[in-house]
Design a protein around this motif. Sequence first.
Motif, PDB file in Angstrom:
ATOM      1  N   ALA A 281       0.831  -1.200   0.000  1.00 18.52           N
ATOM      2  CA  ALA A 281       0.000   0.000   0.000  1.00 18.52           C
ATOM      3  C   ALA A 281       0.870   1.257   0.000  1.00 18.52           C
ATOM      4  N   GLN A 282       1.947   1.232   0.763  1.00 21.14           N
ATOM      5  CA  GLN A 282       2.848   2.392   0.814  1.00 21.14           C
ATOM      6  C   GLN A 282       3.501   2.619  -0.547  1.00 21.14           C
ATOM      7  N   LEU A 283       3.880   1.537  -1.228  1.00 27.42           N
ATOM      8  CA  LEU A 283       4.447   1.641  -2.568  1.00 27.42           C
ATOM      9  C   LEU A 283       3.462   2.302  -3.526  1.00 27.42           C
ATOM     10  N   ASN A 284       2.219   1.838  -3.475  1.00 28.16           N
ATOM     11  CA  ASN A 284       1.179   2.418  -4.329  1.00 28.16           C
ATOM     12  C   ASN A 284       1.070   3.917  -4.088  1.00 28.16           C
ATOM     13  N   HIS A 285       0.989   4.299  -2.836  1.00 20.29           N
ATOM     14  CA  HIS A 285       0.829   5.710  -2.478  1.00 20.29           C
ATOM     15  C   HIS A 285       2.029   6.534  -2.929  1.00 20.29           C
ATOM     16  N   ASP A 286       3.229   6.045  -2.609  1.00 18.89           N
ATOM     17  CA  ASP A 286       4.440   6.819  -2.897  1.00 18.89           C
ATOM     18  C   ASP A 286       4.661   6.980  -4.401  1.00 18.89           C
ATOM     19  N   LYS A 287       4.408   5.929  -5.159  1.00 21.14           N
ATOM     20  CA  LYS A 287       4.591   6.014  -6.608  1.00 21.14           C
ATOM     21  C   LYS A 287       3.577   6.971  -7.225  1.00 21.14           C
ATOM     22  N   ALA A 288       2.337   6.938  -6.732  1.00 24.17           N
ATOM     23  CA  ALA A 288       1.325   7.869  -7.237  1.00 24.17           C
ATOM     24  C   ALA A 288       1.718   9.309  -6.924  1.00 24.17           C
ATOM     25  N   GLU A 289       2.280   9.540  -5.747  1.00 25.40           N
ATOM     26  CA  GLU A 289       2.711  10.888  -5.380  1.00 25.40           C
ATOM     27  C   GLU A 289       3.865  11.347  -6.275  1.00 25.40           C
ATOM     28  N   TYR A 290       4.742  10.414  -6.649  1.00 27.93           N
ATOM     29  CA  TYR A 290       5.840  10.765  -7.551  1.00 27.93           C
ATOM     30  C   TYR A 290       5.302  11.222  -8.906  1.00 27.93           C
ATOM     31  N   LEU A 291       4.364  10.435  -9.471  1.00 26.76           N
ATOM     32  CA  LEU A 291       3.800  10.810 -10.770  1.00 26.76           C
ATOM     33  C   LEU A 291       3.049  12.134 -10.671  1.00 26.76           C
ATOM     34  N   LYS A 292       2.338  12.308  -9.582  1.00 24.86           N
ATOM     35  CA  LYS A 292       1.603  13.565  -9.374  1.00 24.86           C
ATOM     36  C   LYS A 292       2.566  14.754  -9.367  1.00 24.86           C
ATOM     37  N   SER A 293       3.664  14.629  -8.660  1.00 31.03           N
ATOM     38  CA  SER A 293       4.628  15.740  -8.558  1.00 31.03           C
ATOM     39  C   SER A 293       5.298  16.003  -9.902  1.00 31.03           C
ATOM     40  N   GLU A 294       5.600  14.942 -10.663  1.00 32.43           N
ATOM     41  CA  GLU A 294       6.244  15.123 -11.967  1.00 32.43           C
ATOM     42  C   GLU A 294       5.308  15.801 -12.969  1.00 32.43           C
ATOM     43  N   LEU A 295       4.023  15.458 -12.908  1.00 33.32           N
ATOM     44  CA  LEU A 295       3.055  16.112 -13.790  1.00 33.32           C
ATOM     45  C   LEU A 295       2.901  17.589 -13.428  1.00 33.32           C
ATOM     46  N   LYS A 296       2.941  17.873 -12.131  1.00 35.87           N
ATOM     47  CA  LYS A 296       2.881  19.275 -11.686  1.00 35.87           C
ATOM     48  C   LYS A 296       4.079  20.049 -12.233  1.00 35.87           C
ATOM     49  N   LYS A 297       5.273  19.455 -12.121  1.00 35.11           N
ATOM     50  CA  LYS A 297       6.479  20.112 -12.627  1.00 35.11           C
ATOM     51  C   LYS A 297       6.385  20.372 -14.130  1.00 35.11           C
ATOM     52  N   ALA A 298       5.684  19.467 -14.824  1.00 34.93           N
ATOM     53  CA  ALA A 298       5.541  19.598 -16.275  1.00 34.93           C
ATOM     54  C   ALA A 298       4.466  20.607 -16.666  1.00 34.93           C
ATOM     55  N   GLY A 299       3.789  21.177 -15.658  1.00 35.00           N
ATOM     56  CA  GLY A 299       2.818  22.230 -15.930  1.00 35.00           C
ATOM     57  C   GLY A 299       1.367  21.801 -15.957  1.00 35.00           C
ATOM     58  N   PHE A 300       1.078  20.563 -15.575  1.00 33.13           N
ATOM     59  CA  PHE A 300      -0.308  20.095 -15.563  1.00 33.13           C
ATOM     60  C   PHE A 300      -0.928  20.352 -14.192  1.00 33.13           C
ATOM     61  N   ALA A 301      -2.221  20.642 -14.196  1.00 28.89           N
ATOM     62  CA  ALA A 301      -2.934  20.917 -12.944  1.00 28.89           C
ATOM     63  C   ALA A 301      -3.457  19.622 -12.341  1.00 28.89           C
ATOM     64  N   ILE A 302      -3.266  19.463 -11.043  1.00 29.83           N
ATOM     65  CA  ILE A 302      -3.892  18.376 -10.297  1.00 29.83           C
ATOM     66  C   ILE A 302      -5.199  18.939  -9.748  1.00 29.83           C
ATOM     67  N   THR A 303      -6.302  18.348 -10.152  1.00 24.95           N
ATOM     68  CA  THR A 303      -7.613  18.985  -9.989  1.00 24.95           C
ATOM     69  C   THR A 303      -8.037  19.165  -8.541  1.00 24.95           C
ATOM     70  N   PHE A 304      -7.825  18.152  -7.720  1.00 21.63           N
ATOM     71  CA  PHE A 304      -8.323  18.200  -6.342  1.00 21.63           C
ATOM     72  C   PHE A 304      -7.156  18.169  -5.359  1.00 21.63           C
TER      73      PHE A 304
END
Length: 337
Positions: free
Chosen positions: A247-270
């Motif tokens: 479960a921790q792996l799932n969470h941490d990997k999702a947070e990594y992708l979320k942060s990389e998309l933010k850096k690339a200029g995409f909005a995280i909606t919620f």
Amino acid sequence: QGTLQAVYEYQTLASRLLGMEMATASHYDGATALAESLLMAIRVTKRGSVAISSLIHPLYRRVVQTYLEPTGYEVVELGYLENGLTDMAALDDMDDLAAIAVQSPNFFGCIEDFRAVGEKAHDKKALFVASFTEALAYGLLKNPGSLGADVACGEGQSLGIPRSFGGPALGILASSKKFMRSLPGRLVGQTKDLDGKRGFVLTLATREQHIRREKATSNICTNNSLCAVAAAMYMASVGGTGIRELAQLNHDKAEYLKSELKKAGFAITFDSATFNEFVAEFPAGFEATYERLLGKKIVPGISLAPYYPELANHYLLCVTETMSKEDMDVLVREVTS
């Protein structure tokens, strides 16, 4: 005896994962487990309406409508807030509710406040039905039972069951002991034989195949024993520590992708906390990029527009333990190119 013991062990492990006192021998899938739970709430409370969050999986909600619409029972859908959580305010004006059903993590991936939902439900003298599509989340999140859920129900496919064109599925349904005789489906119990040896029996079988139709709690509560046994083997093999690590792996990997998309200029909606899914907004015309990536065997999320028309250009992304950092980096490069 072997089959009965295996199902008994599944019931035990499912109950522990969800923090509930007992679990049935399984159901067809998560959607039917939810629908059966709501019908059970109607039987228990003798009330005629249920409130369900609009952030429960859309296909689950469709199955609920299929079950309840012909019966004349009312299904009220609760809207959602700007933070991606269920709007509970409408409940203040609702009476005669048999149950309030909320999913966490919800369809947007956001983690709902189950304790607050439970308190609201119990103030209304309704049952709190906690729904889920990702059982593994409770390796990291507080389980529904500890937060006041009367019933916990959802999908167990991620517990060691292979993906095969969308199936097979495993409907998990767990509850408090006081609802034992209202539960749909089967319960396997432990006992002793005449020689005092441990044995296993089908303690309750409430389908119409086993008892008179008018006394049955359900007539379509198929149980998936093979999938239940597979899930039991998975939970026993991985163990509590392993499930938490996954479960921790799932969470941490999702947070990594979320942060990389933010850096690339995409909005995280919620901005609410998430587990392994989240919603990102891509630019208008992303459909062409989407099709291009499908050609490369990359699925850049699913479009929310068919289910929530107001969320055009919004996509739900999911990351599991099977995704590597390289996989996620490739996705970010592709959606920005």
